[in-house]
Design a protein around this motif. Structure first.
Motif, PDB file in Angstrom:
ATOM      1  N   LEU A  36       0.851  -1.191   0.000  1.00 38.53           N
ATOM      2  CA  LEU A  36       0.000   0.000   0.000  1.00 38.53           C
ATOM      3  C   LEU A  36       0.884   1.238   0.000  1.00 38.53           C
ATOM      4  CD1 LEU A  36      -2.843   1.248   0.240  1.00 38.53           C
ATOM      5  CD2 LEU A  36      -2.555   1.101   2.726  1.00 38.53           C
ATOM      6  N   LEU A  37       0.765   2.001  -1.047  1.00 38.41           N
ATOM      7  CA  LEU A  37       1.550   3.219  -1.196  1.00 38.41           C
ATOM      8  C   LEU A  37       0.571   4.390  -1.312  1.00 38.41           C
ATOM      9  CD1 LEU A  37       4.347   4.491  -1.667  1.00 38.41           C
ATOM     10  CD2 LEU A  37       4.063   3.971  -4.086  1.00 38.41           C
ATOM     11  N   VAL A  38       0.597   5.258  -0.309  1.00 42.63           N
ATOM     12  CA  VAL A  38      -0.283   6.423  -0.288  1.00 42.63           C
ATOM     13  C   VAL A  38       0.587   7.651  -0.527  1.00 42.63           C
ATOM     14  CG1 VAL A  38      -2.032   7.698   1.005  1.00 42.63           C
ATOM     15  CG2 VAL A  38      -1.774   5.224   1.354  1.00 42.63           C
ATOM     16  N   LEU A  39       0.611   8.075  -1.779  1.00 42.81           N
ATOM     17  CA  LEU A  39       1.520   9.164  -2.164  1.00 42.81           C
ATOM     18  C   LEU A  39       1.211  10.464  -1.434  1.00 42.81           C
ATOM     19  CD1 LEU A  39       1.714   8.477  -6.004  1.00 42.81           C
ATOM     20  CD2 LEU A  39       3.364   7.837  -4.234  1.00 42.81           C
ATOM     21  N   LYS A  40      -0.056  10.831  -1.358  1.00 45.59           N
ATOM     22  CA  LYS A  40      -0.437  12.093  -0.740  1.00 45.59           C
ATOM     23  C   LYS A  40       0.039  12.184   0.708  1.00 45.59           C
ATOM     24  CE  LYS A  40      -4.413  15.107  -0.145  1.00 45.59           C
ATOM     25  NZ  LYS A  40      -5.848  15.257  -0.374  1.00 45.59           N
ATOM     26  N   GLU A  41       0.015  11.063   1.401  1.00 46.73           N
ATOM     27  CA  GLU A  41       0.425  11.031   2.807  1.00 46.73           C
ATOM     28  C   GLU A  41       1.872  10.584   2.984  1.00 46.73           C
ATOM     29  OE1 GLU A  41      -2.344   8.878   5.210  1.00 46.73           O
ATOM     30  OE2 GLU A  41      -4.052   9.705   4.133  1.00 46.73           O
ATOM     31  N   ARG A  42       2.530  10.283   1.859  1.00 45.39           N
ATOM     32  CA  ARG A  42       3.909   9.787   1.890  1.00 45.39           C
ATOM     33  C   ARG A  42       4.029   8.599   2.845  1.00 45.39           C
ATOM     34  NH1 ARG A  42       8.069  14.668   1.451  1.00 45.39           N
ATOM     35  NH2 ARG A  42       9.340  12.840   1.043  1.00 45.39           N
ATOM     36  N   LYS A  43       3.175   7.602   2.588  1.00 46.63           N
ATOM     37  CA  LYS A  43       3.072   6.457   3.481  1.00 46.63           C
ATOM     38  C   LYS A  43       3.196   5.165   2.681  1.00 46.63           C
ATOM     39  CE  LYS A  43      -0.131   4.663   6.940  1.00 46.63           C
ATOM     40  NZ  LYS A  43      -1.411   4.887   7.591  1.00 46.63           N
ATOM     41  N   LEU A  44       3.924   4.209   3.228  1.00 47.40           N
ATOM     42  CA  LEU A  44       4.082   2.890   2.632  1.00 47.40           C
ATOM     43  C   LEU A  44       3.820   1.852   3.712  1.00 47.40           C
ATOM     44  CD1 LEU A  44       5.111   0.947   0.344  1.00 47.40           C
ATOM     45  CD2 LEU A  44       7.370   1.190   1.377  1.00 47.40           C
ATOM     46  N   GLU A  45       2.953   0.896   3.394  1.00 49.88           N
ATOM     47  CA  GLU A  45       2.675  -0.207   4.310  1.00 49.88           C
ATOM     48  C   GLU A  45       2.676  -1.501   3.528  1.00 49.88           C
ATOM     49  OE1 GLU A  45      -0.522  -0.120   7.165  1.00 49.88           O
ATOM     50  OE2 GLU A  45      -0.603   2.068   7.027  1.00 49.88           O
ATOM     51  N   ILE A  46       3.075  -2.565   4.178  1.00 47.15           N
ATOM     52  CA  ILE A  46       2.967  -3.899   3.607  1.00 47.15           C
ATOM     53  C   ILE A  46       2.042  -4.685   4.523  1.00 47.15           C
ATOM     54  CG2 ILE A  46       4.157  -6.018   3.003  1.00 47.15           C
ATOM     55  CD1 ILE A  46       6.643  -4.289   2.435  1.00 47.15           C
ATOM     56  N   LEU A  47       0.923  -5.110   3.961  1.00 44.41           N
ATOM     57  CA  LEU A  47      -0.063  -5.867   4.711  1.00 44.41           C
ATOM     58  C   LEU A  47      -0.009  -7.316   4.247  1.00 44.41           C
ATOM     59  CD1 LEU A  47      -2.972  -3.294   4.335  1.00 44.41           C
ATOM     60  CD2 LEU A  47      -1.362  -3.498   6.229  1.00 44.41           C
ATOM     61  N   ALA A  48       0.106  -8.218   5.184  1.00 45.11           N
ATOM     62  CA  ALA A  48       0.238  -9.638   4.851  1.00 45.11           C
ATOM     63  C   ALA A  48      -0.840 -10.441   5.573  1.00 45.11           C
ATOM     64  CB  ALA A  48       1.623 -10.140   5.241  1.00 45.11           C
ATOM     65  N   ASP A  49      -1.294 -11.488   4.904  1.00 42.46           N
ATOM     66  CA  ASP A  49      -2.307 -12.359   5.474  1.00 42.46           C
ATOM     67  C   ASP A  49      -1.691 -13.289   6.525  1.00 42.46           C
ATOM     68  OD1 ASP A  49      -4.767 -13.527   5.887  1.00 42.46           O
ATOM     69  OD2 ASP A  49      -4.897 -14.484   3.924  1.00 42.46           O
ATOM     70  N   ASP A  63      -3.373  -8.903  -9.810  1.00 43.65           N
ATOM     71  CA  ASP A  63      -2.065  -8.255  -9.765  1.00 43.65           C
ATOM     72  C   ASP A  63      -2.151  -6.812 -10.248  1.00 43.65           C
ATOM     73  OD1 ASP A  63      -0.848 -10.607  -8.887  1.00 43.65           O
ATOM     74  OD2 ASP A  63      -0.483 -11.305 -10.927  1.00 43.65           O
ATOM     75  N   ASP A  64      -3.355  -6.341 -10.469  1.00 42.05           N
ATOM     76  CA  ASP A  64      -3.556  -5.000 -10.985  1.00 42.05           C
ATOM     77  C   ASP A  64      -3.100  -3.941  -9.982  1.00 42.05           C
ATOM     78  OD1 ASP A  64      -4.694  -6.081 -13.248  1.00 42.05           O
ATOM     79  OD2 ASP A  64      -6.757  -5.781 -12.558  1.00 42.05           O
ATOM     80  N   VAL A  65      -2.561  -2.866 -10.517  1.00 39.61           N
ATOM     81  CA  VAL A  65      -2.252  -1.696  -9.707  1.00 39.61           C
ATOM     82  C   VAL A  65      -3.536  -0.900  -9.594  1.00 39.61           C
ATOM     83  CG1 VAL A  65      -0.938   0.436  -9.584  1.00 39.61           C
ATOM     84  CG2 VAL A  65       0.145  -1.637 -10.469  1.00 39.61           C
ATOM     85  N   ILE A  66      -3.944  -0.637  -8.382  1.00 41.09           N
ATOM     86  CA  ILE A  66      -5.190   0.089  -8.140  1.00 41.09           C
ATOM     87  C   ILE A  66      -4.829   1.510  -7.756  1.00 41.09           C
ATOM     88  CG2 ILE A  66      -7.279   0.232  -6.740  1.00 41.09           C
ATOM     89  CD1 ILE A  66      -6.906  -2.845  -6.294  1.00 41.09           C
ATOM     90  N   THR A  67      -5.359   2.461  -8.490  1.00 44.53           N
ATOM     91  CA  THR A  67      -5.112   3.864  -8.165  1.00 44.53           C
ATOM     92  C   THR A  67      -6.428   4.547  -7.869  1.00 44.53           C
ATOM     93  OG1 THR A  67      -5.284   4.600 -10.454  1.00 44.53           O
ATOM     94  CG2 THR A  67      -3.101   3.949  -9.681  1.00 44.53           C
ATOM     95  N   GLU A  68      -6.368   5.450  -6.944  1.00 51.89           N
ATOM     96  CA  GLU A  68      -7.531   6.250  -6.602  1.00 51.89           C
ATOM     97  C   GLU A  68      -7.086   7.700  -6.584  1.00 51.89           C
ATOM     98  OE1 GLU A  68     -10.512   5.050  -4.226  1.00 51.89           O
ATOM     99  OE2 GLU A  68     -10.111   2.926  -4.408  1.00 51.89           O
ATOM    100  N   ALA A  69      -6.638   8.169  -7.733  1.00 50.05           N
ATOM    101  CA  ALA A  69      -6.125   9.533  -7.849  1.00 50.05           C
ATOM    102  C   ALA A  69      -7.199  10.536  -7.472  1.00 50.05           C
ATOM    103  CB  ALA A  69      -5.631   9.782  -9.265  1.00 50.05           C
ATOM    104  N   GLY A  70      -6.753  11.568  -6.791  1.00 51.30           N
ATOM    105  CA  GLY A  70      -7.655  12.670  -6.456  1.00 51.30           C
ATOM    106  C   GLY A  70      -8.477  12.429  -5.210  1.00 51.30           C
ATOM    107  N   LYS A  71      -8.295  11.329  -4.557  1.00 50.02           N
ATOM    108  CA  LYS A  71      -9.078  11.083  -3.328  1.00 50.02           C
ATOM    109  C   LYS A  71      -8.218  11.277  -2.121  1.00 50.02           C
ATOM    110  CE  LYS A  71     -12.536   8.138  -5.258  1.00 50.02           C
ATOM    111  NZ  LYS A  71     -13.311   6.945  -5.119  1.00 50.02           N
TER     112      LYS A  71
END
Length: 94
Positions: free
Chosen positions: A14-27, A86-94
């Protein structure tokens, strides 16, 4: 659907550009084999790439390290299938 894979091996970068945040979530399957400290280490090293404006290198690094852990702890089975997109999901502008 990260937590709906057969062996609990879903991973989300999970890469949140606006917040300059990176997380790796694992099951749960990943978490049972891989200490949280290892995932945190991947985040730190990936973030270091980002700080040096090497964004692509950072993402590639994270994917390669995580893939290495997956293949070590969860070798491919004959009936495996890709359960998650495997798609990159973007939610630009949110």
């Amino acid at each position: 659907n990260l937590n709906k894979t057969r062996d609990g091996t879903g991973i989300l970068i999970l890469l949140v550009l606006k917040e300059r945040k990176l997380e790796i979530l694992a099951d749960k399957g990943i978490n049972s084999k891989l200490p949280q400290g290892e995932l945190n280490s991947v985040v730190v090293k990936t973030t270091n790439f980002f700080r040096n404006s090497r964004f692509v290198d950072g993402i590639i690094y994270a994917i390669e390290v995580l893939f290495g852990h997956l293949t070590k702890y969860f070798p491919r089975k004959s009936d495996d299938k890709n359960e998650l997109s495997d798609d990159v999901i973007t939610e630009a502008g949110k």
